[in-house]
Design a protein around this motif. Structure first.
Motif, PDB file in Angstrom:
ATOM      1  N   VAL A   1       0.754  -1.640   0.167  1.00  0.00           N
ATOM      2  CA  VAL A   1       0.369  -0.763   0.282  1.00  0.00           C
ATOM      3  C   VAL A   1       0.915   1.498  -0.133  1.00  0.00           C
ATOM      4  N   ALA A   2       2.361   1.830   0.675  1.00  0.00           N
ATOM      5  CA  ALA A   2       3.106   2.093   1.303  1.00  0.00           C
ATOM      6  C   ALA A   2       3.123   2.718  -0.326  1.00  0.00           C
TER       7      ALA A   2
ATOM      8  N   ARG B   1      -4.548  -0.545  -6.180  1.00  0.00           N
ATOM      9  CA  ARG B   1      -3.722  -1.145  -6.561  1.00  0.00           C
ATOM     10  C   ARG B   1      -2.750  -2.029  -6.120  1.00  0.00           C
ATOM     11  N   ALA B   2      -3.103  -1.684  -4.558  1.00  0.00           N
ATOM     12  CA  ALA B   2      -1.457  -3.012  -4.234  1.00  0.00           C
ATOM     13  C   ALA B   2      -2.780  -4.134  -3.729  1.00  0.00           C
ATOM     14  N   ALA B   3      -4.156  -4.289  -3.507  1.00  0.00           N
ATOM     15  CA  ALA B   3      -4.826  -5.442  -3.873  1.00  0.00           C
ATOM     16  C   ALA B   3      -4.239  -6.145  -5.082  1.00  0.00           C
ATOM     17  N   ALA B   4      -4.254  -5.520  -5.978  1.00  0.00           N
ATOM     18  CA  ALA B   4      -4.764  -6.084  -7.388  1.00  0.00           C
ATOM     19  C   ALA B   4      -3.278  -6.857  -6.912  1.00  0.00           C
ATOM     20  N   ARG B   5      -1.976  -5.952  -6.377  1.00  0.00           N
ATOM     21  CA  ARG B   5      -0.756  -5.997  -6.791  1.00  0.00           C
ATOM     22  C   ARG B   5      -0.246  -7.966  -5.865  1.00  0.00           C
TER      23      ARG B   5
ATOM     24  N   GLU C   1      -2.766   9.158   5.439  1.00  0.00           N
ATOM     25  CA  GLU C   1      -3.250   9.967   5.962  1.00  0.00           C
ATOM     26  C   GLU C   1      -4.363   9.112   4.136  1.00  0.00           C
ATOM     27  N   ARG C   2      -5.464   9.016   4.239  1.00  0.00           N
ATOM     28  CA  ARG C   2      -6.702   9.035   2.662  1.00  0.00           C
ATOM     29  C   ARG C   2      -7.251   9.594   2.815  1.00  0.00           C
ATOM     30  N   SER C   3      -7.539  10.276   1.233  1.00  0.00           N
ATOM     31  CA  SER C   3      -8.025  11.206   1.384  1.00  0.00           C
ATOM     32  C   SER C   3      -8.860   9.833  -0.106  1.00  0.00           C
ATOM     33  N   PRO C   4      -9.681  11.408  -1.127  1.00  0.00           N
ATOM     34  CA  PRO C   4     -10.043  10.618  -2.164  1.00  0.00           C
ATOM     35  C   PRO C   4      -9.486  10.556  -3.337  1.00  0.00           C
ATOM     36  N   ALA C   5      -8.625  11.472  -3.389  1.00  0.00           N
ATOM     37  CA  ALA C   5      -7.094  11.730  -4.197  1.00  0.00           C
ATOM     38  C   ALA C   5      -6.509  10.267  -4.302  1.00  0.00           C
ATOM     39  N   GLY C   6      -6.374   9.889  -2.609  1.00  0.00           N
ATOM     40  CA  GLY C   6      -5.470   8.737  -2.700  1.00  0.00           C
ATOM     41  C   GLY C   6      -5.458   8.110  -1.219  1.00  0.00           C
ATOM     42  N   VAL C   7      -3.455   7.654  -1.559  1.00  0.00           N
ATOM     43  CA  VAL C   7      -2.989   7.740  -0.219  1.00  0.00           C
ATOM     44  C   VAL C   7      -1.530   8.572   0.498  1.00  0.00           C
ATOM     45  N   ALA C   8      -1.615   8.510   1.656  1.00  0.00           N
ATOM     46  CA  ALA C   8      -0.341   9.490   1.842  1.00  0.00           C
ATOM     47  C   ALA C   8       0.918   8.608   2.734  1.00  0.00           C
TER      48      ALA C   8
END
Length: 295
Positions: free
Chosen positions: A12-13, A20-24, A49-56
């Motif tokens: 995920v990081a 995408r991480a789940a598919a990987r 940090e989760r947001s509609p744009a993705g993860v940080a």
């Protein structure tokens, strides 16, 4: 902390996207999200940090990412050493190599991998330019260090680096003295080509996305000689010395050539030595990605 959960977190990081991480990871997204939340509860800190744009990554997450990579690498090395000592055949890895073996990143990869796996035998299979997968589809190698694009059906392809591409020309060519070119400047010229049956995506890329006419070549030296003897156009890596009588002019609208690792889907799940090779390669090439985790 379980190694499996740390592998989930690393995926995920690096992807910065749960889907995408789940598919990987070859899993669905809900259990992955639950595993990351449980890890945050266990560490007592927010890792992402989760947001509609993705993860940080948070600062704490960045620290855990570094430590998790080191721990996972150590775990894979342990598995390889134990399997090798037990005679399980884990001490040999066949690597397909396409490109310049004098590349500093390749030399760094070889050095670091030897240091981490001194008892492992690496068998190198060098291939010409007609098979960008280096025999991977045919089962001739375990992993390929090559260049994209090519048909990646059934393969995992991980980018390591992107290199600028230029036109390979004779030094007396009218365009040789220009600071840069565009593909339109080379329209109507004869180009070197690869043999019939060469991967379609690979052929199209090196021909600038067009159908070309010109001499057929199989290797780097044949490419250079085709330009030297026939005055044809070829594409090559900018910044490399092509040899006497030849020059390279950067092509502004040519997409970069991507150095990649490729291996068969799920093979890294079964082979800790392959996972370790990918991890070492991404470090050697200065990229943050790692291979898919084992179950």
């Amino acid at each position: 902390m379980e190694l499996r959960t740390l592998r989930y977190f690393v995926a995920v990081a690096e992807e910065l996207h749960f889907g995408r991480a789940a598919a990987r990871l070859h899993m669905s997204q809900p259990p992955l999200s639950r595993a990351i939340k449980a890890l945050e509860t266990e560490t007592g800190a927010r890792l992402l940090e989760r947001s509609p744009a993705g993860v940080a990554l948070t600062p704490v997450g960045a620290v855990l990412l570094d430590e998790a990579r080191a721990l996972l690498d150590q775990a894979d090395r342990l598995r390889v050493r134990v399997a090798t000592a037990a005679g399980a055949g884990a001490g040999v890895l066949t690597v397909g190599l396409l490109g310049d073996s004098t590349d500093p990143d390749v030399r760094r990869l070889a050095r670091v991998f030897r240091e981490r796996h001194p008892g492992v035998e690496i068998r190198i299979r060098e291939t010409d330019l007609t098979d960008p997968t280096c025999g991977l589809h045919a089962g001739a190698v375990d992993i390929a260090l090559t260049r994209a694009p090519f048909d990646g059906t059934g393969l995992v392809v991980r980018e390591l680096r992107a290199d600028t591409v230029g036109a390979l020309l004779r030094t007396d060519d009218p365009s040789a003295g220009r600071g840069s070119l565009r593909l339109a400047d080379l329209a109507g010229r004869r180009w070197f080509r690869f043999p019939e049956g060469t991967d379609r995506l690979w052929q199209s890329y090196w021909n600038g996305g067009e159908t070309r006419k010109g001499p057929v070549v199989r290797g780097v030296q044949e490419c250079r000689q085709a330009v030297l003897w026939n005055g044809t156009v070829g594409m090559t890596l900018a910044g490399h010395d092509p040899g006497e009588g030849l020059t390279v002019v950067p092509v502004e609208d040519m997409p970069p050539s991507r150095v990649v690792l490729a291996w068969k889907e799920r093979e890294a799940d079964r082979n800790p030595l392959l996972r370790s090779f990918v991890r070492v390669a991404t470090e050697a090439y200065g990229t943050p990605q790692t291979p898919p985790p084992s179950p």
